[in-house]
Motif scaffolding. Structure first.
Motif, mmCIF file in Angstrom:
data_model
loop_
_atom_site.group_PDB
_atom_site.id
_atom_site.type_symbol
_atom_site.label_atom_id
_atom_site.label_comp_id
_atom_site.label_asym_id
_atom_site.label_seq_id
_atom_site.Cartn_x
_atom_site.Cartn_y
_atom_site.Cartn_z
ATOM 1 N N LEU A 242 40.659 25.862 41.955
ATOM 2 C CA LEU A 242 39.344 26.490 41.911
ATOM 3 C C LEU A 242 38.901 26.747 43.346
ATOM 4 O O LEU A 242 38.822 25.819 44.157
ATOM 5 C CB LEU A 242 38.339 25.588 41.186
ATOM 6 C CG LEU A 242 36.955 26.186 40.922
ATOM 7 C CD1 LEU A 242 37.050 27.446 40.064
ATOM 8 C CD2 LEU A 242 36.053 25.147 40.251
ATOM 9 N N LEU A 243 38.640 28.002 43.676
ATOM 10 C CA LEU A 243 38.236 28.389 45.020
ATOM 11 C C LEU A 243 36.714 28.314 45.116
ATOM 12 O O LEU A 243 36.011 28.941 44.319
ATOM 13 C CB LEU A 243 38.712 29.807 45.330
ATOM 14 C CG LEU A 243 40.179 30.132 44.981
ATOM 15 C CD1 LEU A 243 40.495 31.571 45.335
ATOM 16 C CD2 LEU A 243 41.123 29.164 45.675
ATOM 17 N N LEU B 39 42.979 30.431 54.085
ATOM 18 C CA LEU B 39 43.133 29.695 52.828
ATOM 19 C C LEU B 39 44.600 29.516 52.431
ATOM 20 O O LEU B 39 44.926 28.652 51.616
ATOM 21 C CB LEU B 39 42.381 30.453 51.725
ATOM 22 C CG LEU B 39 42.420 29.917 50.297
ATOM 23 C CD1 LEU B 39 41.875 28.492 50.226
ATOM 24 C CD2 LEU B 39 41.613 30.835 49.375
ATOM 25 N N GLU B 40 45.480 30.296 53.021
ATOM 26 C CA GLU B 40 46.867 30.355 52.551
ATOM 27 C C GLU B 40 47.572 29.005 52.593
ATOM 28 O O GLU B 40 48.163 28.574 51.600
ATOM 29 C CB GLU B 40 47.644 31.378 53.382
ATOM 30 C CG GLU B 40 49.062 31.591 52.908
ATOM 31 C CD GLU B 40 49.717 32.771 53.600
ATOM 32 O OE1 GLU B 40 50.824 33.146 53.193
ATOM 33 O OE2 GLU B 40 49.119 33.311 54.558
ATOM 34 N N GLU C 91 43.964 39.702 48.251
ATOM 35 C CA GLU C 91 44.260 38.316 47.903
ATOM 36 C C GLU C 91 45.710 38.128 47.478
ATOM 37 O O GLU C 91 46.087 37.065 46.986
ATOM 38 C CB GLU C 91 43.299 37.852 46.800
ATOM 39 C CG GLU C 91 41.855 37.796 47.314
ATOM 40 C CD GLU C 91 40.814 37.583 46.247
ATOM 41 O OE1 GLU C 91 41.021 38.027 45.099
ATOM 42 O OE2 GLU C 91 39.780 36.979 46.558
ATOM 43 N N ALA C 92 46.543 39.158 47.718
ATOM 44 C CA ALA C 92 47.961 39.063 47.340
ATOM 45 C C ALA C 92 48.654 37.905 48.050
ATOM 46 O O ALA C 92 49.578 37.289 47.507
ATOM 47 C CB ALA C 92 48.670 40.378 47.646
ATOM 48 N N PHE C 93 48.207 37.571 49.258
ATOM 49 C CA PHE C 93 48.824 36.456 49.991
ATOM 50 C C PHE C 93 48.685 35.145 49.221
ATOM 51 O O PHE C 93 49.539 34.252 49.326
ATOM 52 C CB PHE C 93 48.229 36.321 51.393
ATOM 53 C CG PHE C 93 46.817 35.793 51.435
ATOM 54 C CD1 PHE C 93 46.559 34.436 51.556
ATOM 55 C CD2 PHE C 93 45.734 36.664 51.345
ATOM 56 C CE1 PHE C 93 45.263 33.953 51.593
ATOM 57 C CE2 PHE C 93 44.438 36.186 51.385
ATOM 58 C CZ PHE C 93 44.193 34.825 51.501
ATOM 59 N N LEU C 94 47.599 35.005 48.441
ATOM 60 C CA LEU C 94 47.422 33.797 47.625
ATOM 61 C C LEU C 94 48.452 33.744 46.501
ATOM 62 O O LEU C 94 48.985 32.676 46.181
ATOM 63 C CB LEU C 94 46.017 33.758 47.024
ATOM 64 C CG LEU C 94 44.890 33.256 47.910
ATOM 65 C CD1 LEU C 94 43.565 33.363 47.173
ATOM 66 C CD2 LEU C 94 45.144 31.816 48.352
ATOM 67 N N HIS C 95 48.710 34.898 45.890
ATOM 68 C CA HIS C 95 49.730 34.952 44.837
ATOM 69 C C HIS C 95 51.085 34.542 45.410
ATOM 70 O O HIS C 95 51.807 33.737 44.814
ATOM 71 C CB HIS C 95 49.797 36.364 44.258
ATOM 72 C CG HIS C 95 48.574 36.763 43.496
ATOM 73 N ND1 HIS C 95 48.567 36.927 42.129
ATOM 74 C CD2 HIS C 95 47.308 37.012 43.905
ATOM 75 C CE1 HIS C 95 47.360 37.285 41.730
ATOM 76 N NE2 HIS C 95 46.578 37.336 42.794
ATOM 77 N N PHE D 161 36.466 29.915 51.672
ATOM 78 C CA PHE D 161 36.940 30.910 52.630
ATOM 79 C C PHE D 161 36.489 32.263 52.112
ATOM 80 O O PHE D 161 36.463 32.490 50.898
ATOM 81 C CB PHE D 161 38.475 30.908 52.734
ATOM 82 C CG PHE D 161 39.059 29.729 53.457
ATOM 83 C CD1 PHE D 161 39.386 29.814 54.799
ATOM 84 C CD2 PHE D 161 39.298 28.538 52.785
ATOM 85 C CE1 PHE D 161 39.940 28.722 55.470
ATOM 86 C CE2 PHE D 161 39.842 27.444 53.439
ATOM 87 C CZ PHE D 161 40.164 27.533 54.787
ATOM 88 N N ALA D 162 36.145 33.175 52.998
ATOM 89 C CA ALA D 162 35.776 34.519 52.570
ATOM 90 C C ALA D 162 36.961 35.178 51.862
ATOM 91 O O ALA D 162 38.125 34.914 52.215
ATOM 92 C CB ALA D 162 35.352 35.362 53.771
#
Length: 205
Positions: free
Chosen positions: A153-154, A138-139, A71-75, A131-132
């Motif tokens: 909130l996901l 989700l990005e 999930e680093a891409f979200l950060h 999204f999984a």
């Protein structure tokens, strides 16, 4: 150990020891110049150590160290969207995750402003589509929404929060969790959230 690494490890231990994460869930990051230190994939915040941290760039690409959280891409997305932010905290904390599974929430404002501190530290909380975990679909959605909201909130997942400092992001995600707890405790009862005027006077920037 650099101050940034030390801060991440201290925050990770705090979240885990107080039950805000469990198993290998949750991840944290801190901006370091044009790079981002982030907890690694498959790690527990209760046992991760400073040398385990991964370094990525602001596009989410691996630069150095162990493989980053999936999930680093979200950060990276939140930090790109919010140049004033320097840290991101993501948990699967029980009450916020429970709220993220509820039907009928307002996708633009998932939790009511039950307390002044929620209004101050979180503001409005958008609910993003499901999204999984690790799905890069989700990005774009997360980056677009983060331009105007520091907390998201996901759906069927949990909260993610960006802050000017790691401490500020921790404060906000804890306030979000406590408000989610209040929200669930008050189900079926009449509530008296802050008025729009009271809320506007407190909401961040």
């Amino acid at each position: 150990m650099t101050p940034e690494r030390e801060a991440i490890i201290a925050a990770a231990r705090s979240l885990f020891q107080r039950g805000l994460t469990h198993g290998s869930t949750g991840n944290l990051s801190v901006r370091v110049g044009d790079r981002v230190l982030v907890t690694p994939t498959g790690s527990s915040l209760g046992t991760v150590e400073a040398p385990d941290l991964s370094l990525i760039d602001l596009n989410g690409a691996h630069v150095h160290g162990p493989k980053a959280s999936k999930e680093a891409f979200l950060h990276a997305a939140l930090l790109r969207a919010r140049p004033q932010a320097n840290a991101v905290v993501h948990t699967h904390s029980t009450y916020a995750a429970a709220v993220s599974c509820m039907d009928g929430l307002d996708p633009q404002d998932a939790l009511p402003p039950l307390t002044a501190y929620f209004a101050m530290r979180v503001g409005r909380l958008p609910l993003l589509p499901y999204f999984a975990p690790g799905d890069h679909g989700l990005e774009r959605t997360a980056e677009d929404m983060a331009r105007t909201h520091s907390a998201l909130l996901l759906s069927n997942h949990g909260p993610i929060v960006a802050g000017a400092t790691l401490g500020a992001a921790m404060d906000a995600i804890e306030e979000l969790e406590e408000t989610a707890k209040l929200f669930l405790l008050l189900q079926g009862l009449r509530t008296r959230p802050l008025t729009p005027e009271q809320r506007s006077a407190l909401e961040p920037g």
